[in-house]
Design a protein around this motif. Structure first.
Motif, PDB file in Angstrom:
ATOM      1  N   GLY A 118       7.225 -45.644 -10.039  1.00  0.00           N
ATOM      2  CA  GLY A 118       7.493 -47.069 -10.151  1.00  0.00           C
ATOM      3  C   GLY A 118       8.539 -47.587  -9.201  1.00  0.00           C
ATOM      4  N   ASN A 119       9.290 -46.671  -8.547  1.00  0.00           N
ATOM      5  CA  ASN A 119      10.324 -47.109  -7.597  1.00  0.00           C
ATOM      6  C   ASN A 119       9.652 -47.584  -6.318  1.00  0.00           C
ATOM      7  OD1 ASN A 119      12.553 -47.528  -5.974  1.00  0.00           O
ATOM      8  ND2 ASN A 119      13.551 -45.595  -6.511  1.00  0.00           N
ATOM      9  N   THR A 120       9.818 -48.853  -6.016  1.00  0.00           N
ATOM     10  CA  THR A 120       9.154 -49.444  -4.857  1.00  0.00           C
ATOM     11  C   THR A 120       9.978 -49.366  -3.574  1.00  0.00           C
ATOM     12  OG1 THR A 120      10.065 -51.619  -5.430  1.00  0.00           O
ATOM     13  CG2 THR A 120       7.889 -51.065  -6.326  1.00  0.00           C
ATOM     14  N   ARG A 121      11.217 -48.858  -3.676  1.00  0.00           N
ATOM     15  CA  ARG A 121      12.077 -48.803  -2.492  1.00  0.00           C
ATOM     16  C   ARG A 121      11.678 -47.639  -1.591  1.00  0.00           C
ATOM     17  NH1 ARG A 121      16.830 -50.900  -0.930  1.00  0.00           N
ATOM     18  NH2 ARG A 121      17.086 -51.942  -2.957  1.00  0.00           N
ATOM     19  N   THR A 122      11.724 -47.855  -0.296  1.00  0.00           N
ATOM     20  CA  THR A 122      11.496 -46.794   0.687  1.00  0.00           C
ATOM     21  C   THR A 122      12.844 -46.293   1.189  1.00  0.00           C
ATOM     22  OG1 THR A 122       9.415 -47.794   1.392  1.00  0.00           O
ATOM     23  CG2 THR A 122      10.445 -46.216   2.894  1.00  0.00           C
ATOM     24  N   TYR A 123      13.068 -44.983   1.086  1.00  0.00           N
ATOM     25  CA  TYR A 123      14.352 -44.398   1.476  1.00  0.00           C
ATOM     26  C   TYR A 123      14.198 -43.586   2.764  1.00  0.00           C
ATOM     27  CZ  TYR A 123      15.786 -45.249  -3.424  1.00  0.00           C
ATOM     28  OH  TYR A 123      16.087 -45.809  -4.640  1.00  0.00           O
ATOM     29  N   GLN A 124      15.280 -43.512   3.531  1.00  0.00           N
ATOM     30  CA  GLN A 124      15.378 -42.584   4.661  1.00  0.00           C
ATOM     31  C   GLN A 124      16.384 -41.499   4.271  1.00  0.00           C
ATOM     32  OE1 GLN A 124      16.079 -45.976   7.579  1.00  0.00           O
ATOM     33  NE2 GLN A 124      14.715 -44.712   8.820  1.00  0.00           N
ATOM     34  N   LEU A 125      15.874 -40.468   3.618  1.00  0.00           N
ATOM     35  CA  LEU A 125      16.721 -39.435   3.020  1.00  0.00           C
ATOM     36  C   LEU A 125      17.067 -38.351   4.029  1.00  0.00           C
ATOM     37  CD1 LEU A 125      14.884 -39.139  -0.422  1.00  0.00           C
ATOM     38  CD2 LEU A 125      16.901 -40.514   0.134  1.00  0.00           C
ATOM     39  N   ALA A 126      18.056 -37.531   3.662  1.00  0.00           N
ATOM     40  CA  ALA A 126      18.584 -36.518   4.590  1.00  0.00           C
ATOM     41  C   ALA A 126      18.402 -35.101   4.064  1.00  0.00           C
ATOM     42  CB  ALA A 126      20.066 -36.795   4.855  1.00  0.00           C
ATOM     43  N   TYR A 127      17.391 -34.872   3.267  1.00  0.00           N
ATOM     44  CA  TYR A 127      17.180 -33.535   2.722  1.00  0.00           C
ATOM     45  C   TYR A 127      16.421 -32.656   3.720  1.00  0.00           C
ATOM     46  CZ  TYR A 127      18.744 -35.338  -1.763  1.00  0.00           C
ATOM     47  OH  TYR A 127      19.501 -35.884  -2.770  1.00  0.00           O
ATOM     48  N   THR A 128      16.787 -31.362   3.715  1.00  0.00           N
ATOM     49  CA  THR A 128      16.176 -30.422   4.666  1.00  0.00           C
ATOM     50  C   THR A 128      14.891 -29.805   4.137  1.00  0.00           C
ATOM     51  OG1 THR A 128      17.347 -28.495   3.773  1.00  0.00           O
ATOM     52  CG2 THR A 128      18.489 -29.802   5.476  1.00  0.00           C
ATOM     53  N   GLY A 129      14.668 -29.899   2.837  1.00  0.00           N
ATOM     54  CA  GLY A 129      13.542 -29.204   2.217  1.00  0.00           C
ATOM     55  C   GLY A 129      13.934 -27.851   1.645  1.00  0.00           C
ATOM     56  N   GLN A 130      15.184 -27.431   1.913  1.00  0.00           N
ATOM     57  CA  GLN A 130      15.693 -26.171   1.376  1.00  0.00           C
ATOM     58  C   GLN A 130      16.500 -26.436   0.108  1.00  0.00           C
ATOM     59  OE1 GLN A 130      14.822 -23.188   2.925  1.00  0.00           O
ATOM     60  NE2 GLN A 130      13.543 -24.605   4.119  1.00  0.00           N
ATOM     61  N   THR A 131      16.639 -25.398  -0.710  1.00  0.00           N
ATOM     62  CA  THR A 131      17.390 -25.515  -1.962  1.00  0.00           C
ATOM     63  C   THR A 131      18.554 -24.528  -1.961  1.00  0.00           C
ATOM     64  OG1 THR A 131      15.382 -26.162  -3.150  1.00  0.00           O
ATOM     65  CG2 THR A 131      17.237 -25.396  -4.484  1.00  0.00           C
ATOM     66  N   LEU A 132      19.737 -24.990  -2.385  1.00  0.00           N
ATOM     67  CA  LEU A 132      20.903 -24.122  -2.471  1.00  0.00           C
ATOM     68  C   LEU A 132      20.781 -23.214  -3.696  1.00  0.00           C
ATOM     69  CD1 LEU A 132      23.746 -26.704  -1.658  1.00  0.00           C
ATOM     70  CD2 LEU A 132      22.396 -25.304  -0.080  1.00  0.00           C
ATOM     71  N   ILE A 133      21.615 -22.186  -3.780  1.00  0.00           N
ATOM     72  CA  ILE A 133      21.536 -21.257  -4.910  1.00  0.00           C
ATOM     73  C   ILE A 133      21.911 -21.930  -6.229  1.00  0.00           C
ATOM     74  CG2 ILE A 133      21.944 -19.214  -3.493  1.00  0.00           C
ATOM     75  CD1 ILE A 133      24.840 -19.280  -4.357  1.00  0.00           C
ATOM     76  N   SER A 134      22.547 -23.085  -6.138  1.00  0.00           N
ATOM     77  CA  SER A 134      22.875 -23.842  -7.347  1.00  0.00           C
ATOM     78  C   SER A 134      21.687 -24.633  -7.861  1.00  0.00           C
ATOM     79  CB  SER A 134      24.026 -24.808  -7.046  1.00  0.00           C
ATOM     80  OG  SER A 134      23.650 -25.702  -5.998  1.00  0.00           O
ATOM     81  N   GLY A 135      20.608 -24.680  -7.056  1.00  0.00           N
ATOM     82  CA  GLY A 135      19.460 -25.506  -7.411  1.00  0.00           C
ATOM     83  C   GLY A 135      19.503 -26.881  -6.800  1.00  0.00           C
ATOM     84  N   GLU A 136      20.656 -27.236  -6.199  1.00  0.00           N
ATOM     85  CA  GLU A 136      20.786 -28.537  -5.536  1.00  0.00           C
ATOM     86  C   GLU A 136      19.999 -28.519  -4.225  1.00  0.00           C
ATOM     87  OE1 GLU A 136      22.606 -31.210  -6.435  1.00  0.00           O
ATOM     88  OE2 GLU A 136      24.147 -30.525  -7.830  1.00  0.00           O
ATOM     89  N   ARG A 137      19.465 -29.677  -3.849  1.00  0.00           N
ATOM     90  CA  ARG A 137      18.756 -29.788  -2.577  1.00  0.00           C
ATOM     91  C   ARG A 137      19.732 -29.863  -1.405  1.00  0.00           C
ATOM     92  NH1 ARG A 137      14.390 -34.448  -2.813  1.00  0.00           N
ATOM     93  NH2 ARG A 137      16.017 -35.561  -3.974  1.00  0.00           N
ATOM     94  N   GLN A 138      19.423 -29.124  -0.354  1.00  0.00           N
ATOM     95  CA  GLN A 138      20.317 -29.102   0.807  1.00  0.00           C
ATOM     96  C   GLN A 138      20.173 -30.377   1.638  1.00  0.00           C
ATOM     97  OE1 GLN A 138      19.471 -26.379   4.117  1.00  0.00           O
ATOM     98  NE2 GLN A 138      21.614 -25.719   4.070  1.00  0.00           N
ATOM     99  N   LEU A 139      21.306 -30.876   2.109  1.00  0.00           N
ATOM    100  CA  LEU A 139      21.331 -32.034   2.999  1.00  0.00           C
ATOM    101  C   LEU A 139      21.482 -31.559   4.440  1.00  0.00           C
ATOM    102  CD1 LEU A 139      23.736 -34.174   0.821  1.00  0.00           C
ATOM    103  CD2 LEU A 139      21.373 -34.806   1.348  1.00  0.00           C
TER     104      LEU A 139
END
Length: 459
Positions: A118-139
């Motif tokens: 439902g979110n209609t906003r288009t974002y220009q995100l900075a994620y690499t597609g990798q995940t840190l060992i904490s489970g957080e997405r890498q920037l």
């Protein structure tokens, strides 16, 4: 479910908020640095220093962080360049942020994360597609010059000094915001203390310590067994870490600056936007609920007790989307928190019960004593942000005839996540730093006009 959020401007009137006269002096005399040296200003701290707002870190927020606002004012008094760790232009939305997309039929705000249905906003995100060992997405890594704004969202005193956790995994492998500032070889070995120790400030601000209580509080007093930084930091390790951090950034007391302490969780809308009384009134007015007048809100406390919620408990902002939700195949009155039979209480992570709240308040006071003592030890003036926000929560603050308060969404100061400030809120904080600086360093740093900075924009 009727609207649970305490957000309307009308509510401000009902609360009887009396606006204070804390207007900035916009006709300040010519800027003068006094006894301070702003040629290389460095800011250390957490998300509030980084410019995080509305659930994310992104370029617009970074550019309106209070250190950025301060640096622009310092420039008028021979201040030097201030480098911000911005994301690339084509990734300007960084981690993303909440989108305020309107209101439900019952008046609750619709706040949607990037990628949420439902979110209609288009974002220009900075994620690499990798995940840190904490489970957080890498920037994506920051590759610019050494930044002056060293604020790291999520950082606490405990997680700043790896020696305090006995060789546990360095925070650079866990936290995406510190991860992006370190090289690949540094991430396993360089902690935040080492990182800020590289800076050579002529002046600094330090607003650190909130996450040593806030992480626990926002989780409803539920510490994660897999997250060593999710509990209330003990005073012994906090004291060791905080003194080491201040000694490091002051270069053994030779660099001037300002230290800020820890606000009370009772002053932020994340814990005040959903009052227990409002939730109970909504339940009693729910026409779909049998015997609604006899119903109430039931919670599970941190000790495991199921009881009726009282005004001594604080519901988290996230509780508003959980209370009253039904389980498929199970008709009302067994909505979450509804049941008079106490068979489906509101889970503990959505409520800071009275005992947990008392523990958070006690620990906050203990840590603030350590901060104040450390400030005196290193002869650094203290910005009592705890007292400042308590005053605003009680009385509001008027700036150029604009009313501001700690109310959720309508108060202008807090962003959509209910914890972090809006750009206007950060401008207000910058002015209070300036007030402390001018009083203690014989400076004449001009105040900013917070009205020129954005509050929450209604769709």
């Amino acid at each position: 479910m009727n609207t649970l959020l305490n957000r309307s401007s009308a509510a401000l009137g009902l609360l009887g908020l009396v606006l204070t006269g804390c207007q900035p002096d916009l006709d300040a005399p010519k800027a003068d640095k006094g006894t301070a040296d702003f040629s290389n200003y460095v800011a250390i701290g957490n998300s509030l220093t980084a410019g995080y707002q509305s659930g994310g870190l992104f370029n617009q927020g970074i550019q309106n962080s209070y250190p950025s606002i301060l640096a622009k004012q310092f420039e008028k008094a021979n201040g030097g360049a201030f480098v911000q760790p911005l994301f690339a232009d084509n990734q300007k939305d960084g981690s993303g942020y909440l989108n305020f997309q309107g209101f439900t039929a019952t008046g609750s705000p619709i706040l949607l994360s990037p990628g949420q249905a439902g979110n209609t906003r288009t974002y220009q995100l900075a994620y690499t597609g990798q995940t840190l060992i904490s489970g957080e997405r890498q920037l994506t890594a920051y590759t610019g010059a050494q930044p002056n704004n060293l604020g790291i969202p999520g950082i606490s005193v405990l997680s700043s000094v790896s020696a305090l956790t006995g060789g546990m995994a360095p925070y650079g492998l866990l936290n995406p915001y510190l991860n992006r500032l370190l090289s690949a070889t540094e991430r396993p070995t360089v902690d935040y203390l080492t990182y800020i120790g590289r800076a050579t400030p002529s002046f600094f601000t330090c607003w650190l310590g909130s996450n040593d209580v806030l992480t626990y509080a926002t989780a409803g007093g539920v510490a994660s067994p897999t997250n060593p930084f999710s509990g209330l930091t003990d005073t012994t390790r906090f004291g060791q870490g905080y003194r080491t951090i201040v000694r490091t950034i002051t270069k053994n007391g030779t660099v001037k600056g300002v230290i800020a302490n820890i606000p009370s969780v009772t002053d932020v809308p994340y814990f005040t936007a959903v009052p227990v009384a409002t939730a109970i009134a909504s339940i009693k007015g729910n026409t779909a609920l049998p015997n609604a007048a006899q119903a109430s809100l039931y919670i599970r406390t941190g000790a495991g007790t199921v009881r009726e919620a009282t005004s001594s408990d604080l519901l988290t902002l996230t509780a508003s989307s959980v209370i009253g939700t039904t389980t498929t195949g199970v008709p009302l009155p067994v909505g979450v928190g509804y049941s008079a039979t106490q068979s489906n209480p509101l889970p503990s992570q959505y409520v800071l019960d009275a005992d947990e709240l008392a523990a958070v308040g006690t620990r906050t006071a203990e840590l603030n004593k350590i901060i104040a003592k450390t400030a005196r030890q290193y002869n650094v003036p203290l910005f009592d942000v705890n007292a400042f926000f308590t005053t605003i929560a009680k009385n509001g603050i008027a700036i150029n005839a604009t009313a501001n308060s700690t109310s959720f969404i309508s108060g202008n100061l807090f962003s959509l996540d209910g914890i972090h400030l809006t750009s206007r809120g950060y401008a207000v904080i910058a002015n209070e730093y300036i007030r402390v600086i001018n009083e203690n360093y014989k400076s004449s740093i001009p105040f900013v006009n917070p009205d020129e900075y954005q509050a929450v924009l209604f769709p």
